[in-house]
Motif scaffolding. Structure first.
Motif, short mmCIF file in Angstrom:
data_model
loop_
_atom_site.label_atom_id
_atom_site.label_comp_id
_atom_site.label_asym_id
_atom_site.label_seq_id
_atom_site.Cartn_x
_atom_site.Cartn_y
_atom_site.Cartn_z
N THR A 140 -8.16 -1.05 -0.17
CA THR A 140 -7.74 0.26 0.33
C THR A 140 -6.87 1.01 -0.68
O THR A 140 -7.15 2.17 -1.01
CB THR A 140 -6.97 0.11 1.65
OG1 THR A 140 -5.87 -0.79 1.46
CG2 THR A 140 -7.89 -0.42 2.73
N ILE A 141 -5.82 0.36 -1.18
CA ILE A 141 -4.90 1.06 -2.07
C ILE A 141 -5.55 1.37 -3.41
O ILE A 141 -5.31 2.44 -3.99
CB ILE A 141 -3.59 0.25 -2.27
CG1 ILE A 141 -2.59 1.09 -3.07
CG2 ILE A 141 -3.87 -1.07 -2.97
CD1 ILE A 141 -2.23 2.41 -2.45
N SER A 181 2.81 1.55 -3.40
CA SER A 181 1.87 1.85 -4.49
C SER A 181 1.34 3.27 -4.38
O SER A 181 1.11 3.95 -5.39
CB SER A 181 0.70 0.86 -4.46
OG SER A 181 1.15 -0.45 -4.72
N PHE A 182 1.16 3.76 -3.15
CA PHE A 182 0.72 5.14 -2.95
C PHE A 182 1.77 6.11 -3.50
O PHE A 182 1.43 7.12 -4.15
CB PHE A 182 0.48 5.40 -1.47
CG PHE A 182 0.03 6.80 -1.16
CD1 PHE A 182 -1.23 7.23 -1.54
CD2 PHE A 182 0.86 7.68 -0.49
CE1 PHE A 182 -1.65 8.52 -1.25
CE2 PHE A 182 0.45 8.97 -0.20
CZ PHE A 182 -0.81 9.39 -0.59
N ASN A 232 0.83 -1.21 0.00
CA ASN A 232 0.00 0.00 0.00
C ASN A 232 0.86 1.26 0.00
O ASN A 232 0.60 2.21 -0.76
CB ASN A 232 -0.91 0.01 1.23
CG ASN A 232 -2.23 -0.70 0.99
OD1 ASN A 232 -3.27 -0.08 0.91
ND2 ASN A 232 -2.18 -2.02 0.86
N SER A 254 7.07 -2.22 -5.59
CA SER A 254 5.64 -2.49 -5.52
C SER A 254 5.34 -3.90 -6.01
O SER A 254 4.54 -4.63 -5.39
CB SER A 254 4.88 -1.46 -6.36
OG SER A 254 3.50 -1.76 -6.40
#
Length: 293
Positions: A73-74, A20-21, A17, A175
């Motif tokens: 979420t992500i 990736s963010f 996450n 990632s």
């Protein structure tokens, strides 16, 4: 043992996450340039539309599963960020680019994603639905990871890493590693398999970066020929200005029988001169005589 596996799965999911963010935030400098120039110039919206489509697919897949909350979420954050990018692009894009972007949005987001949801909801059920959507996510992710091959080819051809930022390559590789282990520990190969390809291409990108970062770029042959042609055209235009010469009265001495000089009686005995009073000379118009060479 099971508890340790669960902790590892959670750790890799959280790290996935976070990384990736960071990847989602990577285009911010690009859009800052767009904002400063009030124009999208040569930038394309396709990567952001594809990114939005991918995030929506993974959310739909995660909703069909029961143990992949971190995937939701992500990708929810990704949907929000990619939507902002697309809206920003549409504001500053010229009319033609805006229309092309809208067509791509309708094709992928409305038609493509809409058909996937409708068909899987009405023609599949239970576990089968999740398997079908998982395979769709798998194939699409593989296509997304294959896309950088064009960049790799350009780097090898030009020996320049200008269009392959190393930080983005590192982030994408990390990632891929995190999501590979997350999928592997969950036993979900629809998540793990595409990231094997992502990790492989990420490593190749970093190797090429360090190989070519200090190399002298090779100018594309077509670009070189075009610039050479422009140079020759400019050189051919220079004589055109030399063909027309401004000739003063001294150069016309041999062509004109009489030269006009201010009169003070000094040259009155010479038949090649005409004596004119200074006051009359001041009132004469000043002409530049141009003749062909």
């Amino acid at each position: 043992m099971t508890g340790n596996m669960a902790h590892l799965t959670l750790a890799f999911g959280l790290l996935g996450n976070i990384v990736s963010f960071m990847v989602f935030l990577a285009p911010i400098p690009t859009f800052y340039k767009v904002y400063k120039k009030k124009s999208t110039e040569g930038f394309q919206s396709a990567p952001y539309v594809v990114g939005l489509f991918s995030a929506m697919l993974w959310i739909y897949y995660a909703l069909l599963k029961s143990n992949v909350l971190l995937l939701i979420t992500i990708n929810s954050v990704g949907c929000f960020i990619e939507t902002l990018y697309i809206c920003f692009f549409l504001i500053y894009a010229p009319k033609k680019a805006r229309m092309e972007s809208l067509k791509l949005i309708v094709l992928l987001i409305v038609v493509g994603f809409g058909l996937i949801v409708v068909l899987t909801q009405f023609f599949a059920s239970g576990v089968t639905r999740g398997v079908i959507v998982g395979w769709i996510c798998l194939v699409f992710s593989l296509c997304v990871f294959v896309a950088p091959l064009g960049v790799l080819r350009q780097v090898i051809k030009t020996k320049s890493v200008e269009y392959m930022p190393i930080l983005l390559s590192v982030a994408l590789t990390l990632s891929a590693v995190m999501w590979f282990f997350y999928g592997l520990l969950l036993g979900d190969f629809n998540i793990a398999i595409p990231n094997v390809l992502g990790f492989t291409f990420g490593i190749i990108q970093m190797i090429l970066y360090f190989v070519y970062k200090n190399k002298k770029p090779i100018i594309d042959e077509k670009t070189f020929k075009f610039e050479e042609k422009v140079t020759k055209m400019e050189e051919q235009r220079i004589p055109e200005f030399k063909d027309t010469k401004s000739i003063d009265l001294v150069k016309l001495k041999g062509m004109m029988p009489i030269e006009i000089l201010p009169g003070d009686g000094k040259y009155a005995h010479n038949a090649n001169y005409a004596v004119v009073e200074p006051q009359a000379l001041q009132n004469m118009p000043n002409h530049t005589i141009e003749v062909g060479a």
